[in-house]
Design a protein around this motif. Sequence first.
Motif, PDB file in Angstrom:
ATOM      1  N   MET A 104       0.812  -1.185  -0.001  1.00 14.03           N
ATOM      2  CA  MET A 104      -0.086  -0.027   0.041  1.00 14.03           C
ATOM      3  C   MET A 104       0.853   1.475   0.131  1.00 14.03           C
ATOM      4  O   MET A 104       1.737   1.376   0.822  1.00 14.03           O
ATOM      5  CB  MET A 104      -1.056  -0.211   1.198  1.00 14.03           C
ATOM      6  N   ARG A 105       0.627   2.139  -0.935  1.00 22.33           N
ATOM      7  CA  ARG A 105       1.645   3.317  -1.202  1.00 22.33           C
ATOM      8  C   ARG A 105       1.144   4.189  -0.022  1.00 22.33           C
ATOM      9  O   ARG A 105       2.250   5.140   0.056  1.00 22.33           O
ATOM     10  CB  ARG A 105       1.200   3.863  -2.560  1.00 22.33           C
ATOM     11  N   ARG A 106       0.223   4.470   0.716  1.00 19.64           N
ATOM     12  CA  ARG A 106      -0.008   5.070   1.540  1.00 19.64           C
ATOM     13  C   ARG A 106       0.707   4.843   3.090  1.00 19.64           C
ATOM     14  O   ARG A 106       0.486   5.569   3.977  1.00 19.64           O
ATOM     15  CB  ARG A 106      -1.520   5.419   1.962  1.00 19.64           C
ATOM     16  N   ILE A 107       1.087   3.695   3.124  1.00 22.46           N
ATOM     17  CA  ILE A 107       1.753   3.186   4.342  1.00 22.46           C
ATOM     18  C   ILE A 107       3.273   3.420   4.229  1.00 22.46           C
ATOM     19  O   ILE A 107       3.942   2.856   3.123  1.00 22.46           O
ATOM     20  CB  ILE A 107       1.337   1.791   4.608  1.00 22.46           C
ATOM     21  N   LYS A 108       3.851   4.122   5.119  1.00 26.88           N
ATOM     22  CA  LYS A 108       5.414   4.263   5.405  1.00 26.88           C
ATOM     23  C   LYS A 108       6.007   3.077   6.146  1.00 26.88           C
ATOM     24  O   LYS A 108       6.915   2.882   5.358  1.00 26.88           O
ATOM     25  CB  LYS A 108       5.552   5.622   6.123  1.00 26.88           C
ATOM     26  N   GLU A 109       5.156   2.941   6.958  1.00 25.09           N
ATOM     27  CA  GLU A 109       5.862   1.710   7.979  1.00 25.09           C
ATOM     28  C   GLU A 109       4.884   0.777   8.714  1.00 25.09           C
ATOM     29  O   GLU A 109       3.918   1.353   9.195  1.00 25.09           O
ATOM     30  CB  GLU A 109       6.966   2.518   8.945  1.00 25.09           C
ATOM     31  N   ILE A 110       5.207  -0.341   8.848  1.00 25.25           N
ATOM     32  CA  ILE A 110       4.204  -1.351   9.706  1.00 25.25           C
ATOM     33  C   ILE A 110       4.890  -1.449  11.141  1.00 25.25           C
ATOM     34  O   ILE A 110       6.117  -1.841  11.104  1.00 25.25           O
ATOM     35  CB  ILE A 110       4.067  -2.842   8.905  1.00 25.25           C
ATOM     36  N   ASN A 111       4.179  -0.970  12.193  1.00 24.84           N
ATOM     37  CA  ASN A 111       4.730  -0.794  13.404  1.00 24.84           C
ATOM     38  C   ASN A 111       4.546  -2.225  14.144  1.00 24.84           C
ATOM     39  O   ASN A 111       5.476  -2.920  14.800  1.00 24.84           O
ATOM     40  CB  ASN A 111       4.184   0.124  14.052  1.00 24.84           C
ATOM     41  N   ASN A 112       3.297  -2.810  13.967  1.00 27.68           N
ATOM     42  CA  ASN A 112       2.963  -3.882  14.463  1.00 27.68           C
ATOM     43  C   ASN A 112       1.829  -4.609  14.017  1.00 27.68           C
ATOM     44  O   ASN A 112       0.796  -4.012  13.580  1.00 27.68           O
ATOM     45  CB  ASN A 112       2.666  -3.652  15.957  1.00 27.68           C
ATOM     46  N   ILE A 113       1.760  -6.000  13.952  1.00 24.99           N
ATOM     47  CA  ILE A 113       0.599  -6.723  13.767  1.00 24.99           C
ATOM     48  C   ILE A 113       0.458  -7.900  14.692  1.00 24.99           C
ATOM     49  O   ILE A 113       1.409  -8.508  15.067  1.00 24.99           O
ATOM     50  CB  ILE A 113       0.818  -7.163  12.167  1.00 24.99           C
ATOM     51  N   GLU A 114      -0.912  -7.980  15.175  1.00 24.11           N
ATOM     52  CA  GLU A 114      -0.932  -8.736  16.349  1.00 24.11           C
ATOM     53  C   GLU A 114      -2.355  -9.442  16.222  1.00 24.11           C
ATOM     54  O   GLU A 114      -3.325  -9.140  15.688  1.00 24.11           O
ATOM     55  CB  GLU A 114      -1.150  -8.298  17.626  1.00 24.11           C
ATOM     56  N   ILE A 115      -2.241 -10.988  15.929  1.00 20.49           N
ATOM     57  CA  ILE A 115      -3.409 -12.029  15.540  1.00 20.49           C
ATOM     58  C   ILE A 115      -3.713 -12.563  16.764  1.00 20.49           C
ATOM     59  O   ILE A 115      -2.920 -13.447  17.226  1.00 20.49           O
ATOM     60  CB  ILE A 115      -2.893 -12.600  14.582  1.00 20.49           C
ATOM     61  N   ASN A 116      -5.176 -12.211  17.203  1.00 19.90           N
ATOM     62  CA  ASN A 116      -5.496 -13.100  18.407  1.00 19.90           C
ATOM     63  C   ASN A 116      -6.659 -14.176  17.882  1.00 19.90           C
ATOM     64  O   ASN A 116      -7.521 -13.833  16.970  1.00 19.90           O
ATOM     65  CB  ASN A 116      -6.088 -12.158  19.514  1.00 19.90           C
ATOM     66  N   ASP A 117      -6.649 -15.274  18.574  1.00 13.76           N
ATOM     67  CA  ASP A 117      -7.607 -16.304  18.178  1.00 13.76           C
ATOM     68  C   ASP A 117      -8.946 -15.964  18.990  1.00 13.76           C
ATOM     69  O   ASP A 117      -8.887 -15.537  20.173  1.00 13.76           O
ATOM     70  CB  ASP A 117      -7.208 -17.567  18.805  1.00 13.76           C
ATOM     71  N   GLU A 118     -10.029 -15.935  18.467  1.00 15.58           N
ATOM     72  CA  GLU A 118     -11.169 -15.841  18.955  1.00 15.58           C
ATOM     73  C   GLU A 118     -11.994 -17.138  18.606  1.00 15.58           C
ATOM     74  O   GLU A 118     -11.556 -18.002  17.821  1.00 15.58           O
ATOM     75  CB  GLU A 118     -12.095 -14.673  18.625  1.00 15.58           C
ATOM     76  N   SER A 119     -13.060 -17.358  19.166  1.00 17.19           N
ATOM     77  CA  SER A 119     -13.814 -18.751  18.857  1.00 17.19           C
ATOM     78  C   SER A 119     -14.170 -18.670  17.384  1.00 17.19           C
ATOM     79  O   SER A 119     -14.959 -17.767  17.199  1.00 17.19           O
ATOM     80  CB  SER A 119     -15.177 -18.894  19.763  1.00 17.19           C
ATOM     81  N   HIS A 120     -13.616 -19.403  16.500  1.00 13.15           N
ATOM     82  CA  HIS A 120     -14.056 -19.626  15.213  1.00 13.15           C
ATOM     83  C   HIS A 120     -13.650 -18.522  14.492  1.00 13.15           C
ATOM     84  O   HIS A 120     -14.148 -18.186  13.371  1.00 13.15           O
ATOM     85  CB  HIS A 120     -15.399 -20.053  15.033  1.00 13.15           C
ATOM     86  N   SER A 121     -12.959 -17.409  14.793  1.00  8.14           N
ATOM     87  CA  SER A 121     -12.387 -16.261  13.993  1.00  8.14           C
ATOM     88  C   SER A 121     -10.916 -15.868  14.680  1.00  8.14           C
ATOM     89  O   SER A 121     -10.550 -16.349  15.499  1.00  8.14           O
ATOM     90  CB  SER A 121     -13.559 -15.401  14.203  1.00  8.14           C
ATOM     91  N   TYR A 122     -10.653 -14.494  13.926  1.00 13.76           N
ATOM     92  CA  TYR A 122      -9.361 -14.256  14.456  1.00 13.76           C
ATOM     93  C   TYR A 122      -9.649 -12.556  14.553  1.00 13.76           C
ATOM     94  O   TYR A 122     -10.351 -12.032  14.014  1.00 13.76           O
ATOM     95  CB  TYR A 122      -8.226 -14.401  13.157  1.00 13.76           C
ATOM     96  N   PHE A 123      -9.004 -12.062  15.544  1.00 11.05           N
ATOM     97  CA  PHE A 123      -8.889 -10.660  15.520  1.00 11.05           C
ATOM     98  C   PHE A 123      -7.398 -10.289  15.138  1.00 11.05           C
ATOM     99  O   PHE A 123      -6.544 -10.261  16.007  1.00 11.05           O
ATOM    100  CB  PHE A 123      -9.387 -10.024  16.556  1.00 11.05           C
ATOM    101  N   VAL A 124      -7.113  -9.181  14.207  1.00 14.11           N
ATOM    102  CA  VAL A 124      -5.956  -8.833  13.713  1.00 14.11           C
ATOM    103  C   VAL A 124      -5.996  -7.379  13.987  1.00 14.11           C
ATOM    104  O   VAL A 124      -6.952  -6.319  13.559  1.00 14.11           O
ATOM    105  CB  VAL A 124      -5.991  -9.106  12.057  1.00 14.11           C
ATOM    106  N   LYS A 125      -5.156  -6.973  14.989  1.00  7.73           N
ATOM    107  CA  LYS A 125      -4.709  -5.576  15.533  1.00  7.73           C
ATOM    108  C   LYS A 125      -3.757  -5.163  14.510  1.00  7.73           C
ATOM    109  O   LYS A 125      -2.320  -5.819  14.660  1.00  7.73           O
ATOM    110  CB  LYS A 125      -4.602  -5.662  16.736  1.00  7.73           C
ATOM    111  N   TYR A 126      -3.712  -4.064  14.042  1.00  6.21           N
ATOM    112  CA  TYR A 126      -2.305  -3.582  13.521  1.00  6.21           C
ATOM    113  C   TYR A 126      -2.088  -1.936  13.891  1.00  6.21           C
ATOM    114  O   TYR A 126      -2.990  -1.467  14.096  1.00  6.21           O
ATOM    115  CB  TYR A 126      -2.584  -3.704  11.995  1.00  6.21           C
ATOM    116  N   SER A 127      -0.812  -1.715  13.604  1.00  6.38           N
ATOM    117  CA  SER A 127      -0.330  -0.377  13.903  1.00  6.38           C
ATOM    118  C   SER A 127       0.522  -0.052  12.784  1.00  6.38           C
ATOM    119  O   SER A 127       1.460  -0.729  12.388  1.00  6.38           O
ATOM    120  CB  SER A 127       0.315  -0.069  15.310  1.00  6.38           C
ATOM    121  N   VAL A 128       0.311   0.992  12.150  1.00  6.69           N
ATOM    122  CA  VAL A 128       1.150   1.619  10.866  1.00  6.69           C
ATOM    123  C   VAL A 128       1.270   2.975  11.017  1.00  6.69           C
ATOM    124  O   VAL A 128       0.506   3.836  11.665  1.00  6.69           O
ATOM    125  CB  VAL A 128       0.418   1.061   9.417  1.00  6.69           C
TER     126      VAL A 128
END
Length: 142
Positions: A104-128
């Motif tokens: 993605m051209r609008r993103i300079k840097e990816i600071n963090n990506i965190e993936i947590n399991d939830e029942s039958h799904s995932y929650f993706v937390k990101y910081s850019v």
Amino acid sequence: MSLPINKSDDFLFYKTLNEDVKLKSNKHSKYDIQMSNGDYVNVTGQESLKNAIIIAIMTRYNELNDIPIYDNFGCRVHELIKVRQTGMTRYKMELFITDVLENMRRIKEINNIEINDESHSYFVKYSVTSIDDELINDGVTL
């Protein structure tokens, strides 16, 4: 009748982050276009970048291949949705999402990506960090 002029700080000072149609999530983590008075609701600046990230992650890889400008657009994370929830699955998801964000051209840097399991799904937390040096922290449920 003329269209209203957007005088928000996001529009005036963060134009490089573009303008987009606002997405709204329901209780089942499904996204849809936000409407008001029969028309699209637009967002600019940081909100526009958040929408773009959600769209990129939630679009299956090559789903839009029929449209030439969207060749190789989307995220391969959907290949792993029905795979057993393990550390390796989360690691692969992180790699796929990192790949999308790096393109993605609008993103300079990816600071963090965190993936947590939830029942039958995932929650993706990101910081850019956007190209305008603005820090954006958000998340999406897959």
